[in-house]
Design a protein around this motif. Structure first.
Motif, short mmCIF file in Angstrom:
data_model
loop_
_atom_site.label_atom_id
_atom_site.label_comp_id
_atom_site.label_asym_id
_atom_site.label_seq_id
_atom_site.Cartn_x
_atom_site.Cartn_y
_atom_site.Cartn_z
N SER A 229 0.68 -1.53 -0.24
CA SER A 229 -0.04 -0.23 -0.15
C SER A 229 0.81 0.84 0.32
N VAL A 230 0.35 1.98 -0.46
CA VAL A 230 1.33 3.54 -0.99
C VAL A 230 0.55 4.40 -0.84
N LEU A 231 1.07 6.33 -0.38
CA LEU A 231 0.81 7.29 -0.06
C LEU A 231 1.21 7.84 -1.18
N ILE A 232 0.85 8.99 -1.64
CA ILE A 232 1.41 9.99 -2.23
C ILE A 232 0.73 11.33 -1.57
N VAL A 233 1.52 11.83 -1.24
CA VAL A 233 1.36 13.54 -0.97
C VAL A 233 1.07 13.91 -2.29
N GLY A 234 0.44 14.54 -2.39
CA GLY A 234 0.83 15.56 -3.64
C GLY A 234 0.05 15.34 -4.66
N ALA A 235 -0.34 16.58 -5.21
CA ALA A 235 -0.70 16.20 -6.73
C ALA A 235 -1.31 16.97 -7.46
N GLY A 236 -0.04 17.70 -7.80
CA GLY A 236 0.53 18.26 -8.64
C GLY A 236 0.93 17.89 -10.46
N THR A 237 1.53 18.23 -10.84
CA THR A 237 2.08 18.00 -11.53
C THR A 237 3.18 16.90 -11.44
N GLU B 72 1.90 2.37 -13.86
CA GLU B 72 2.98 1.79 -15.19
C GLU B 72 4.03 0.32 -15.15
N LEU B 73 5.11 1.04 -13.02
CA LEU B 73 5.57 -0.20 -13.67
C LEU B 73 5.65 -0.87 -12.38
N THR B 74 5.09 -0.53 -11.82
CA THR B 74 4.68 -1.65 -10.29
C THR B 74 3.75 -2.41 -9.76
N GLN B 75 3.57 -3.24 -8.92
CA GLN B 75 1.95 -3.97 -8.85
C GLN B 75 2.00 -3.51 -6.84
N ALA B 76 1.74 -1.58 -7.18
CA ALA B 76 1.44 -1.49 -6.48
C ALA B 76 -0.44 -1.76 -5.36
N GLY B 77 -0.30 -2.46 -4.62
CA GLY B 77 -1.94 -2.23 -3.98
C GLY B 77 -2.28 -0.99 -4.08
N ASP B 78 -3.51 -0.76 -2.62
CA ASP B 78 -3.56 0.47 -2.72
C ASP B 78 -3.20 1.39 -2.71
N VAL B 79 -3.37 2.56 -3.71
CA VAL B 79 -2.37 4.17 -3.95
C VAL B 79 -3.52 5.21 -3.24
N THR B 80 -3.15 5.42 -2.19
CA THR B 80 -4.56 7.37 -1.29
C THR B 80 -3.20 7.64 -1.92
N VAL B 81 -3.74 9.11 -2.46
CA VAL B 81 -3.28 9.83 -2.96
C VAL B 81 -4.17 11.28 -2.72
N VAL B 82 -3.28 12.59 -2.45
CA VAL B 82 -3.34 13.34 -0.96
C VAL B 82 -3.15 14.01 -2.46
N ALA B 83 -4.68 15.51 -2.24
CA ALA B 83 -4.79 16.23 -3.21
C ALA B 83 -5.63 17.79 -2.42
N LYS B 84 -5.24 18.59 -2.70
CA LYS B 84 -6.01 19.47 -2.39
C LYS B 84 -7.29 19.61 -3.46
#
Length: 435
Positions: A204-212, A223-235
């Motif tokens: 499981s992965v957290l991405i903090v920031g959803a700009g470019t 595209e490159l991994t078999q990550a499971g759940d991906v949570t994105v923090v976006a303003k």
């Protein structure tokens, strides 16, 4: 002479611009240490190995904004030379023939000024393809500069001409638009960050920031991994919409991130005195794609014990590192890109991978991240637009350095100073032929 936006050393203007940005939110007050000027064209140190380039588009990066607003770390000041022309996200036409690259070829630039561009034998890092770790970025036959866009001798993308070494250039396939091509460099950095994170299948992965940066990291992660759940923090709304399109499992606002991660992982909540909430438990990995103290703090507080936090954006501000110590986290830096020799057999290097991604189905979506293009003489509007991009529903803002020259002719371009007002410009894509 070459029309360029030039950043020069001035402590008083730097401090004034820093204060102005903090108070008004504007980067482009007359006191900023940036000016539109005619500079002598940069001279190739070795014409057999260097080419002059004419930029088609050059992006405005978050690290550029941090440098102009006084938010970048002073640690990096020893790795630049003044005055320099910013701009390291570049798609350009070559003006000279090089080995395997004839003049008038469309290229993108790997901006790192490592050993080969500096005319030196490779250091230990460069010899295995880890050019982003080069130890020689302040020596050789170039002035100090960690990258094109931070070196006084090479010029940068915020100008009508710069120089680049053959080793820095990658040919752009004809069917890729300029708008997608100018994002190859930040996408290659995102590829590098994902590879540095080394996400295992199902993690499981957290991405903090959803700009470019955050959206490109998300694209590379899927595209490159078999990550499971991906949570994105976006303003912002447009950030949330594109995060869903690029494969996010959940998209949350910053003030709801800890709650969302706690719910998904059944972690225990810590409520420290006079400090943000944190988790005992959490996700396997986090990537800081915003570069702010708050973003890194959130990443550190959201990852399980023994997890990994990858710095995919240039850090700014001070962060409490107690979670990294207490939960024995791995904190991993991800700067620029690596070459062949560092990857698994048969795996393309970071730049080639990025070019393949924009050449495929992702190309139109990635090219669509270019929200507005400005000529150099509208640099104030461009930088302020970039600073407020998220709030305005925009992503990447770029310069088209040749726009005014094509519109008025090379002899009709008026001289401008840093204090001259810039005319308004429509916020549109270039729509130019790529041939």
């Amino acid at each position: 002479m070459v029309l360029s936006l030039e950043l020069y050393r001035s402590r008083s203007r730097y401090v004034a611009a820093q204060a102005t940005q903090r108070i008004s939110g504007s980067l482009t007050a007359p006191l900023a240490p940036l000016r539109l000027a005619d500079r002598a064209a940069p001279t190739p140190p070795n014409p057999a190995a260097w080419a002059r380039l004419r930029p088609r588009l050059s992006g405005i990066c978050g690290s550029d904004l941090a440098t102009l607003s006084g938010k970048s770390s002073r640690y990096l000041s020893g790795a630049v030379s003044f005055p320099f022309v910013p701009g390291h996200e570049i798609v350009a036409d070559t003006l000279d023939d090089l080995d395997g690259i004839p003049a008038r070829t469309r290229v993108v630039v790997d901006p790192v000024l490592s050993c080969r561009p500096r005319g030196l034998d490779p250091c230990d890092a460069c010899s295995i393809g880890r050019t982003s770790r080069c130890d020689h970025i302040t020596v050789g036959h170039l002035a100090p500069g960690l990258q094109t866009g931070y070196c006084a001798d090479t010029g940068g993308g915020w100008s009508r001409e710069l120089i680049a070494h053959r080793d820095q250039l990658r040919i752009v396939p004809d069917h890729i638009s300029d708008e997608a091509a100018v994002l190859v460099e930040p996408l290659a950095c995102a590829v590098h960050a994902v590879r540095r994170a080394a996400v295992l299948p199902g993690q499981s992965v957290l991405i903090v920031g959803a700009g470019t940066v955050g959206l490109l990291v998300l694209a590379a992660l899927r595209e490159l991994t078999q990550a499971g759940d991906v949570t994105v923090v976006a303003k912002h709304r447009r950030q949330r919409e594109l995060a869903w399109q690029l494969g996010a499992s959940e998209v949350v606002a910053p003030d709801r991130a800890i709650t969302a991660v706690r719910r998904a992982t059944r972690a225990h909540l810590l409520r420290p005195d006079h400090s943000p909430e944190a988790l005992l438990g959490g996700l396997d990995q986090a990537l800081d794609c915003a570069g702010s103290a708050g973003a890194l703090d959130l990443a550190l507080r959201s990852v399980r014990a023994g997890g990994r936090v990858t710095l995919a954006a240039m850090p700014a501000g001070r962060t409490d590192l107690a979670p990294a110590w207490f939960r024995e986290l791995e904190v991993v830096g991800a700067y620029a890109t690596s070459r062949n020799g560092t990857l698994a057999p048969g795996e393309a290097d970071d730049f080639d991978t990025a070019i393949s991604m924009v050449a495929g189905d992702l190309g139109p979506l990635i090219g669509g991240l270019i929200s507005a293009v400005y000529p150099l003489d509208c640099w104030r509007e461009a930088l302020d637009h970039a600073l407020e991009a998220g709030r305005l529903g925009a992503f990447k803002i770029a310069f088209d350095p040749g726009a005014e020259q094509r519109r008025t002719g090379p002899e009709a371009v008026p001289e401008q100073t840093a204090d001259a007002p810039a005319p308004p410009v429509p916020l549109t894509s270039t729509g130019r032929d790529n041939q």
